[in-house]
Design an enzyme around this catalytic site. Structure first.
Site, mmCIF file in Angstrom:
data_model
loop_
_atom_site.group_PDB
_atom_site.id
_atom_site.type_symbol
_atom_site.label_atom_id
_atom_site.label_comp_id
_atom_site.label_asym_id
_atom_site.label_seq_id
_atom_site.Cartn_x
_atom_site.Cartn_y
_atom_site.Cartn_z
ATOM 1 C CB VAL A 28 -1.053 -0.041 1.390
ATOM 2 C CG1 VAL A 28 -1.909 1.197 1.021
ATOM 3 C CG2 VAL A 28 -1.887 -1.178 1.444
ATOM 4 C CB ILE A 69 -15.674 -0.504 -1.087
ATOM 5 C CG1 ILE A 69 -15.434 -1.479 -1.981
ATOM 6 C CG2 ILE A 69 -17.216 -0.194 -0.791
ATOM 7 C CD1 ILE A 69 -16.129 -3.001 -1.565
ATOM 8 C CE LYS A 73 -10.568 -5.961 5.982
ATOM 9 N NZ LYS A 73 -10.289 -7.000 5.015
ATOM 10 N N GLY A 87 -5.465 -4.782 -2.255
ATOM 11 C CA GLY A 87 -4.637 -4.558 -3.513
ATOM 12 C C GLY A 87 -3.749 -3.078 -3.289
HETATM 13 N N1 NAD Z 1 -2.394 -5.038 1.308
HETATM 14 C C1 NAD Z 1 -3.895 -4.599 1.008
HETATM 15 O O1 NAD Z 1 -4.457 -5.041 0.197
HETATM 16 C C2 NAD Z 1 -4.364 -3.892 2.247
HETATM 17 C C3 NAD Z 1 -5.745 -3.534 2.087
HETATM 18 C C4 NAD Z 1 -6.513 -2.789 3.071
HETATM 19 C C5 NAD Z 1 -5.597 -2.581 3.989
HETATM 20 N N2 NAD Z 1 -4.537 -3.104 4.411
HETATM 21 C C6 NAD Z 1 -3.709 -2.716 5.390
HETATM 22 O O2 NAD Z 1 -2.510 -1.817 5.186
HETATM 23 C C7 NAD Z 1 -1.261 -1.927 6.150
HETATM 24 C C8 NAD Z 1 -0.185 -2.147 5.036
HETATM 25 O O3 NAD Z 1 -0.523 -3.400 4.264
HETATM 26 P P1 NAD Z 1 0.826 -3.718 3.195
HETATM 27 O O4 NAD Z 1 -0.051 -4.613 2.374
HETATM 28 O O5 NAD Z 1 1.156 -2.606 2.356
HETATM 29 O O6 NAD Z 1 1.626 -4.449 3.909
HETATM 30 P P2 NAD Z 1 3.315 -4.747 3.628
HETATM 31 O O7 NAD Z 1 3.859 -5.533 4.327
HETATM 32 O O8 NAD Z 1 3.236 -4.947 2.328
HETATM 33 O O9 NAD Z 1 3.996 -3.196 3.974
HETATM 34 C C9 NAD Z 1 4.179 -2.828 5.366
HETATM 35 C C10 NAD Z 1 5.478 -2.319 5.203
HETATM 36 O O10 NAD Z 1 5.917 -1.658 6.360
HETATM 37 C C11 NAD Z 1 7.176 -2.007 6.829
HETATM 38 N N3 NAD Z 1 7.205 -1.890 8.259
HETATM 39 C C12 NAD Z 1 6.656 -2.465 9.256
HETATM 40 N N4 NAD Z 1 7.065 -2.376 10.657
HETATM 41 C C13 NAD Z 1 7.886 -1.170 10.147
HETATM 42 C C14 NAD Z 1 8.614 -0.162 11.230
HETATM 43 N N5 NAD Z 1 8.268 -0.636 12.462
HETATM 44 N N6 NAD Z 1 9.238 1.032 10.678
HETATM 45 C C15 NAD Z 1 9.255 0.870 9.306
HETATM 46 N N7 NAD Z 1 8.559 0.236 8.445
HETATM 47 C C16 NAD Z 1 7.839 -0.822 8.961
HETATM 48 C C17 NAD Z 1 7.170 -3.211 6.374
HETATM 49 O O11 NAD Z 1 8.513 -3.664 6.289
HETATM 50 C C18 NAD Z 1 6.595 -3.083 5.067
HETATM 51 O O12 NAD Z 1 7.444 -2.584 3.929
HETATM 52 C C19 NAD Z 1 -1.685 -3.180 6.940
HETATM 53 O O13 NAD Z 1 -2.309 -2.522 8.063
HETATM 54 C C20 NAD Z 1 -2.943 -3.752 6.246
HETATM 55 O O14 NAD Z 1 -3.858 -4.551 7.240
HETATM 56 C C21 NAD Z 1 -3.711 -3.638 3.176
HETATM 57 N N1 HSE Z 2 -6.409 -9.990 3.400
HETATM 58 C C1 HSE Z 2 -7.205 -8.971 3.158
HETATM 59 C C2 HSE Z 2 -6.593 -7.778 2.625
HETATM 60 C C3 HSE Z 2 -7.353 -6.747 2.870
HETATM 61 O O1 HSE Z 2 -7.692 -6.248 4.203
HETATM 62 C C4 HSE Z 2 -8.327 -9.744 1.977
HETATM 63 O O2 HSE Z 2 -7.979 -10.797 1.720
HETATM 64 O O3 HSE Z 2 -9.297 -9.067 1.833
HETATM 65 NA NA NA Z 3 -13.158 1.290 2.184
#
Ligand code: NAD
Ligand code: HSE
Ligand code: NA
Length: 441
Positions: free
Chosen positions: A20, A144, A213, A314
């Site tokens: 993200v 969404i 959620k 995503g």
């Molecule tokens: N990926 C998705 O589709 C999605 C959808 C909705 C919400 N989210 C939420 O968004 C957030 C991030 O998700 P993501 O998929 O990008 O995860 P990710 O693991 O790809 O990215 C997280 C990043 O943060 C870094 N990080 C973790 N701890 C750290 C610290 N102490 N200092 C500096 N950097 C640090 C990690 O090294 C990693 O690069 C999460 O809370 C997740 O639940 C993700």
């Molecule tokens: N793991 C979650 C990512 C979004 O929160 C999913 O499958 O919907």
């Molecule tokens: Na949303």
């Protein structure tokens, strides 16, 4: 001519540069949408906190994040910011950094549902005390718009029920089982190969992600506080290929649903918040949600039924929600407005799961002889569980076994459990094959 001074640029600190985070950075640095025009001042990304400075950060389509923006000193980055965007995930250090940012008067945008569901009250209190925004559209159903519609658009209405497909991984798995006849393990492996499911799929498959959620949605919908521990949770591990096939034959699909509903008067009732697999009738809009898509179906007194549909995960879709929140807090800061306060004026008791009221479909194998159906129906009647439909599947003549599929009217979970135990105790009943809730009818 009087001099006009343009407002100072808005300083945005980004915490985390993963799936993200890279897309949020790209959105600020190279957004074809002109953020400055939307906000009314320049939006400046002051830095990105990462764990390692050695990794090159590139979006899926090749946008390279400038190395000079990266830092391992998240605290210093937070201290100089107007808006802190937290997309690192996990509880710590995300919680400490967010509290620090709010305490210093910065607005916070986060996608972290796990943190909000576990430590939300502490964060909302810090935001309210500082009079700043804490926005989290990306935390529920990714791209969404659902947090803002419930929090703002429906604030003048009474929400009765929220039914959500809020986990894309499990929706993909159940859809593959339904359309290709895969069993659960095969479908999970496919989800992993496509990058939907993690190597350890527990958070998705066992319903933890959906439960976080559900807690957030219920808190917003009912202006109360629902914690993760209040959410009754059952994942999809118990769903078999046969359950999915039977669901189709009876005009349903199986979905992992997050359910939040008021039971009783809307201003003096109780609420039930739960995550579990459920049969959804083919005619319900949620039944049409395929693959890894998400959808949230809301029923409100005035608005009636509403359906929100789209990509729940995503990098780019989730970053879209994050960036929308950034624009929103930036506009409010520019006009000198205070942040939106947490709405928690209702203290609805959260019912234990056994008190939830749902329709059920029970599938059982019985001895194929006269009078058995009447015996089974008698046990349901004795327990006050009313039958809606009974269907008998073609019998296995050799084994002299018949399959019954009984759909009930709404019954309390506790009554149903006692009823099923009593049915299982009948001499003519060979096996209770499955008990599934029916939602959305
Ligand atoms: N990926 C998705 O589709 C999605 C959808 C909705 C919400 N989210 C939420 O968004 C957030 C991030 O998700 P993501 O998929 O990008 O995860 P990710 O693991 O790809 O990215 C997280 C990043 O943060 C870094 N990080 C973790 N701890 C750290 C610290 N102490 N200092 C500096 N950097 C640090 C990690 O090294 C990693 O690069 C999460 O809370 C997740 O639940 C993700
Ligand atoms: N793991 C979650 C990512 C979004 O929160 C999913 O499958 O919907
Ligand atoms: Na949303």
């Amino acid at each position: 001519m009087p001099e006009t001074s343009s407002p100072a640029p808005l300083r945005v600190a980004l915490l985390g540069c993963g799936v993200v985070g890279t897309e949020v950075a790209r959105g600020i640095l190279a957004n074809p949408i002109d953020l400055e025009a939307r906000v009314g001042t320049r939006v400046e990304l002051t830095g990105i906190a990462v764990r390692s400075l050695d990794t090159e950060r590139v979006t899926d389509d090749g946008f390279v994040i400038p190395h000079d923006l990266l830092t391992t000193d998240a605290e210093a980055l937070v201290d100089g910011a107007d808006v802190v965007v937290e997309v690192m995930g996990g509880i710590e250090p995300a919680r400490t950094l967010i509290v620090r940012a709010l305490g210093a008067g910065a607005a916070v945008v986060t996608a972290n549902k796990a943190l909000l569901a576990e430590r939300g009250p502490e964060l909302f209190e810090a935001a309210d005390a500082a009079g700043v925004d804490l926005l989290y559209e990306a935390a529920v159903a990714g791209a969404i718009p659902i947090v803002r519609p419930i929090r703002e658009s429906l604030a003048g209405d009474h929400v009765r029920r929220v039914l959500g497909i809020v986990n894309g991984t499990t929706n993909y798995v159940l859809d593959k089982m339904a359309t290709e006849g895969l069993d659960l393990d095969q479908a999970v492996k496919e989800a992993q190969a496509l990058g939907y499911a993690e190597a350890d799929p527990t958070a998705d498959v066992d319903g933890f992600d959906a439960a976080a959620k559900a807690a957030i949605l219920a808190s917003l919908a009912f202006h109360t506080r629902v914690a993760l521990k209040d959410v009754a949770r059952e994942g999809i591990r118990g769903v078999s290929a046969a359950d999915v096939a039977w669901a189709r034959r009876t005009g349903h699909v199986i979905k992992l649903l997050a359910v939040a509903e008021v039971i009783g008067p809307v201003d003096d009732g109780e609420i039930s918040v739960r995550v579990h697999p459920a049969l959804v009738p083919d005619s319900h809009p949620l039944a049409a949600v395929r693959g890894a898509f998400n959808a949230v179906f809301v029923e409100a007194d005035g608005a009636g039924p509403l359906m929100f549909y789209g990509q729940g995960a995503g990098g780019r879709p989730t970053a879209s929600a994050v960036l929308g929140d950034v624009v929103s807090v930036a506009r409010r800061r520019l006009t000198g407005g205070k942040g939106l306060r947490e709405s928690k004026d209702q203290a609805f008791p959260v019912l234990p799961s056994q008190a939830a009221v749902t329709r059920y479909q029970v599938r059982l194998a019985v001895a194929d002889r006269p009078g058995v159906l009447a015996q089974v129906a008698g046990v349901l009647a004795d327990h006050g569980v009313s039958i809606d439909t009974v269907r008998q599947a073609p019998s296995d003549e050799k084994a002299e076994t018949a399959h019954l599929i009984i759909t009930t009217h709404a019954a309390r979970e506790a009554s149903l459990a006692a009823t099923v135990d009593a049915v299982a105790g009948l001499e003519a009943v060979r096996e209770i094959i499955s008990v599934l809730r029916v939602e959305g009818s």
